[in-house]
Design a protein around this motif. Structure first.
Motif, PDB file in Angstrom:
ATOM      1  N   GLY A  79       6.523 -50.661  36.437  1.00  0.00           N
ATOM      2  CA  GLY A  79       6.888 -49.855  35.437  1.00  0.00           C
ATOM      3  C   GLY A  79       8.132 -49.639  34.961  1.00  0.00           C
ATOM      4  O   GLY A  79       8.274 -48.791  33.983  1.00  0.00           O
ATOM      5  N   GLY A  80       8.846 -49.641  36.268  1.00  0.00           N
ATOM      6  CA  GLY A  80      10.268 -48.953  35.934  1.00  0.00           C
ATOM      7  C   GLY A  80      11.223 -50.091  35.919  1.00  0.00           C
ATOM      8  O   GLY A  80      11.026 -51.128  35.625  1.00  0.00           O
ATOM      9  N   ALA A  81      12.649 -49.583  35.877  1.00  0.00           N
ATOM     10  CA  ALA A  81      13.832 -50.247  35.884  1.00  0.00           C
ATOM     11  C   ALA A  81      13.950 -51.493  37.021  1.00  0.00           C
ATOM     12  O   ALA A  81      13.455 -51.276  37.968  1.00  0.00           O
ATOM     13  N   GLU A  82      14.909 -52.413  36.524  1.00  0.00           N
ATOM     14  CA  GLU A  82      15.503 -53.376  37.480  1.00  0.00           C
ATOM     15  C   GLU A  82      16.520 -53.060  37.887  1.00  0.00           C
ATOM     16  O   GLU A  82      17.328 -52.382  37.355  1.00  0.00           O
ATOM     17  N   ALA A  83      17.125 -53.582  38.954  1.00  0.00           N
ATOM     18  CA  ALA A  83      18.563 -53.518  39.663  1.00  0.00           C
ATOM     19  C   ALA A  83      19.629 -53.687  38.544  1.00  0.00           C
ATOM     20  O   ALA A  83      19.185 -54.857  37.755  1.00  0.00           O
ATOM     21  N   SER A 126      23.043 -58.472  44.863  1.00  0.00           N
ATOM     22  CA  SER A 126      22.698 -57.156  45.570  1.00  0.00           C
ATOM     23  C   SER A 126      23.305 -56.292  44.720  1.00  0.00           C
ATOM     24  O   SER A 126      24.160 -56.448  43.657  1.00  0.00           O
ATOM     25  N   ALA A 127      22.715 -54.981  44.740  1.00  0.00           N
ATOM     26  CA  ALA A 127      23.122 -53.851  44.111  1.00  0.00           C
ATOM     27  C   ALA A 127      23.245 -52.622  45.037  1.00  0.00           C
ATOM     28  O   ALA A 127      22.404 -52.389  45.860  1.00  0.00           O
ATOM     29  N   THR A 128      24.337 -51.854  45.180  1.00  0.00           N
ATOM     30  CA  THR A 128      24.434 -50.799  46.012  1.00  0.00           C
ATOM     31  C   THR A 128      24.389 -49.515  45.145  1.00  0.00           C
ATOM     32  O   THR A 128      25.118 -49.204  44.088  1.00  0.00           O
ATOM     33  N   TYR A 129      23.778 -48.612  45.821  1.00  0.00           N
ATOM     34  CA  TYR A 129      23.779 -47.237  45.336  1.00  0.00           C
ATOM     35  C   TYR A 129      23.855 -46.210  46.348  1.00  0.00           C
ATOM     36  O   TYR A 129      23.690 -46.189  47.471  1.00  0.00           O
ATOM     37  N   ARG A 130      24.624 -45.000  45.871  1.00  0.00           N
ATOM     38  CA  ARG A 130      25.098 -43.885  46.799  1.00  0.00           C
ATOM     39  C   ARG A 130      24.008 -42.789  46.607  1.00  0.00           C
ATOM     40  O   ARG A 130      23.775 -42.379  45.254  1.00  0.00           O
ATOM     41  N   ILE A 131      23.495 -42.339  47.455  1.00  0.00           N
ATOM     42  CA  ILE A 131      22.666 -41.253  47.591  1.00  0.00           C
ATOM     43  C   ILE A 131      23.293 -39.994  47.026  1.00  0.00           C
ATOM     44  O   ILE A 131      24.256 -39.614  47.378  1.00  0.00           O
ATOM     45  N   VAL A 132      22.685 -39.351  46.023  1.00  0.00           N
ATOM     46  CA  VAL A 132      23.179 -38.078  45.426  1.00  0.00           C
ATOM     47  C   VAL A 132      22.260 -36.893  45.589  1.00  0.00           C
ATOM     48  O   VAL A 132      22.816 -35.469  45.446  1.00  0.00           O
ATOM     49  N   SER A 133      20.932 -37.124  45.968  1.00  0.00           N
ATOM     50  CA  SER A 133      20.034 -35.769  46.171  1.00  0.00           C
ATOM     51  C   SER A 133      19.024 -36.294  47.069  1.00  0.00           C
ATOM     52  O   SER A 133      18.529 -37.586  46.979  1.00  0.00           O
ATOM     53  N   LYS A 134      18.285 -35.065  47.696  1.00  0.00           N
ATOM     54  CA  LYS A 134      17.006 -35.325  48.357  1.00  0.00           C
ATOM     55  C   LYS A 134      16.360 -33.946  48.005  1.00  0.00           C
ATOM     56  O   LYS A 134      16.970 -33.064  47.845  1.00  0.00           O
ATOM     57  N   MET A 135      14.909 -34.154  47.715  1.00  0.00           N
ATOM     58  CA  MET A 135      14.310 -32.934  47.447  1.00  0.00           C
ATOM     59  C   MET A 135      12.824 -33.248  47.781  1.00  0.00           C
ATOM     60  O   MET A 135      12.399 -34.382  47.758  1.00  0.00           O
ATOM     61  N   SER A 136      12.057 -32.247  48.143  1.00  0.00           N
ATOM     62  CA  SER A 136      10.656 -32.141  48.386  1.00  0.00           C
ATOM     63  C   SER A 136      10.002 -31.739  47.011  1.00  0.00           C
ATOM     64  O   SER A 136      10.345 -30.493  46.669  1.00  0.00           O
ATOM     65  N   VAL A 137       8.830 -32.368  46.661  1.00  0.00           N
ATOM     66  CA  VAL A 137       8.139 -31.787  45.558  1.00  0.00           C
ATOM     67  C   VAL A 137       6.804 -31.931  45.982  1.00  0.00           C
ATOM     68  O   VAL A 137       6.265 -32.776  46.649  1.00  0.00           O
ATOM     69  N   PRO A 138       5.902 -30.890  45.749  1.00  0.00           N
ATOM     70  CA  PRO A 138       4.285 -30.795  45.630  1.00  0.00           C
ATOM     71  C   PRO A 138       3.867 -32.438  45.037  1.00  0.00           C
ATOM     72  O   PRO A 138       4.191 -32.704  44.088  1.00  0.00           O
ATOM     73  N   LYS A 139       2.980 -32.785  45.918  1.00  0.00           N
ATOM     74  CA  LYS A 139       2.308 -34.315  45.612  1.00  0.00           C
ATOM     75  C   LYS A 139       1.790 -34.251  44.011  1.00  0.00           C
ATOM     76  O   LYS A 139       1.889 -35.161  43.349  1.00  0.00           O
ATOM     77  N   ASP A 140       1.264 -33.106  43.756  1.00  0.00           N
ATOM     78  CA  ASP A 140       0.567 -33.099  42.351  1.00  0.00           C
ATOM     79  C   ASP A 140       1.829 -32.710  41.102  1.00  0.00           C
ATOM     80  O   ASP A 140       1.425 -32.792  40.175  1.00  0.00           O
ATOM     81  N   ALA A 141       2.718 -32.729  41.632  1.00  0.00           N
ATOM     82  CA  ALA A 141       4.097 -32.494  40.629  1.00  0.00           C
ATOM     83  C   ALA A 141       5.122 -33.732  40.657  1.00  0.00           C
ATOM     84  O   ALA A 141       6.120 -33.626  39.889  1.00  0.00           O
ATOM     85  N   LEU A 142       4.717 -34.723  41.536  1.00  0.00           N
ATOM     86  CA  LEU A 142       5.803 -35.829  41.530  1.00  0.00           C
ATOM     87  C   LEU A 142       5.985 -36.557  40.146  1.00  0.00           C
ATOM     88  O   LEU A 142       7.306 -36.619  39.928  1.00  0.00           O
ATOM     89  N   THR A 182      22.758 -43.405  42.843  1.00  0.00           N
ATOM     90  CA  THR A 182      23.392 -43.715  41.663  1.00  0.00           C
ATOM     91  C   THR A 182      23.968 -44.914  41.832  1.00  0.00           C
ATOM     92  O   THR A 182      24.503 -45.221  43.050  1.00  0.00           O
ATOM     93  N   ALA A 183      24.221 -46.143  40.926  1.00  0.00           N
ATOM     94  CA  ALA A 183      24.768 -47.169  41.115  1.00  0.00           C
ATOM     95  C   ALA A 183      26.105 -47.098  41.370  1.00  0.00           C
ATOM     96  O   ALA A 183      26.782 -46.337  40.637  1.00  0.00           O
ATOM     97  N   VAL A 184      26.770 -47.941  42.313  1.00  0.00           N
ATOM     98  CA  VAL A 184      28.166 -48.108  42.591  1.00  0.00           C
ATOM     99  C   VAL A 184      28.565 -49.469  42.373  1.00  0.00           C
ATOM    100  O   VAL A 184      29.890 -49.604  42.513  1.00  0.00           O
ATOM    101  N   GLY A 185      27.795 -50.255  42.605  1.00  0.00           N
ATOM    102  CA  GLY A 185      28.144 -51.651  42.382  1.00  0.00           C
ATOM    103  C   GLY A 185      27.152 -52.822  42.157  1.00  0.00           C
ATOM    104  O   GLY A 185      25.980 -52.664  43.068  1.00  0.00           O
ATOM    105  N   LEU A 186      27.289 -53.991  41.616  1.00  0.00           N
ATOM    106  CA  LEU A 186      26.492 -55.119  41.506  1.00  0.00           C
ATOM    107  C   LEU A 186      27.274 -56.298  42.030  1.00  0.00           C
ATOM    108  O   LEU A 186      28.505 -56.488  41.720  1.00  0.00           O
ATOM    109  N   ALA A 187      26.649 -57.150  42.675  1.00  0.00           N
ATOM    110  CA  ALA A 187      27.310 -58.530  43.006  1.00  0.00           C
ATOM    111  C   ALA A 187      26.330 -59.478  42.616  1.00  0.00           C
ATOM    112  O   ALA A 187      24.926 -59.384  42.718  1.00  0.00           O
ATOM    113  N   LYS A 188      26.805 -60.779  42.229  1.00  0.00           N
ATOM    114  CA  LYS A 188      26.066 -61.849  41.885  1.00  0.00           C
ATOM    115  C   LYS A 188      25.285 -62.428  43.110  1.00  0.00           C
ATOM    116  O   LYS A 188      25.838 -62.278  44.238  1.00  0.00           O
TER     117      LYS A 188
END
Length: 188
Positions: A79-83, A126-142, A182-188
């Motif tokens: 149900g989400g986006a594609e690269a 291929s698509a390359t993404y750079r990690i910008v954040s990490k967080m923990s959330v309660p299961k019922d709040a995901l 976040t996306a930093v590059g796409l390659a054919k």
């Protein structure tokens, strides 16, 4: 005398000329430009450190994302986006561990840090993404507080696994680890 265009040149063909004569002037035939946007459904994910895993489509049942069985498989929320999409979240979910198989592929996310890279692949793309954040959330709040499933914002990759204390009584972890990139590059 036949009519002429500017500087005595023959006038260019128009759609009306085509209707009358049945021919099209070569100057009027257009070819569409190749798309600049590369979009694909990921079939493989590569985490920081180079470990890779297959990615399978994963739907929802009664509002719950159905992560593929198998500790070493990852699910792409269908149900989400594609690269390569211009907006929306690509959501990948995987197990941190299982009772029968031990550590899951996404246990590696616990050590992933902002600034590191995740690569999605499929059929030579291929698509390359750079990690910008990490967080923990309660299961019922995901679904409500993390924004992980948001499809209206900027394009991003969201990786989800379990974390926190294990609740043996209810048979699962109390929280989800949400890693956003976040996306930093796409390659054919």
């Amino acid at each position: 005398m036949p009519s002429t265009g500017v500087d005595g040149a023959a006038p260019s063909s128009t759609p009306f000329d085509t209707a009358i004569t049945g021919t099209v002037s070569p100057g009027r035939i257009g070819t569409p430009a190749p798309s600049q946007r590369i979009r694909f459904v990921p079939t493989e994910v590569v985490l920081p450190g180079g470990a890779d895993a297959p990615v399978l489509p994963a739907g929802t049942v009664n509002g719950q994302l159905q992560v593929p069985s198998g500790a070493q498989r990852v699910g792409w929320w269908d149900g989400g986006a594609e690269a390569g999409d211009p907006f929306g979240s690509i959501v990948l979910a995987g197990h941190v561990d299982t009772k029968t198989e031990g550590l899951g592929f996404f246990a590696r996310l616990r050590k992933a840090e902002p600034g590191e890279y995740v690569v999605l692949r499929a059929a030579g793309r291929s698509a390359t993404y750079r990690i910008v954040s990490k967080m923990s959330v309660p299961k019922d709040a995901l679904a409500t507080r993390s924004g992980a499933f948001d499809q209206t914002g900027d394009h991003r990759l969201v990786l989800i696994t379990c974390t926190g204390a294990y609740d043996a009584k209810n048979g699962g972890y109390e929280e989800n680890l949400v890693v956003t990139a976040t996306a930093v590059g796409l390659a054919k």
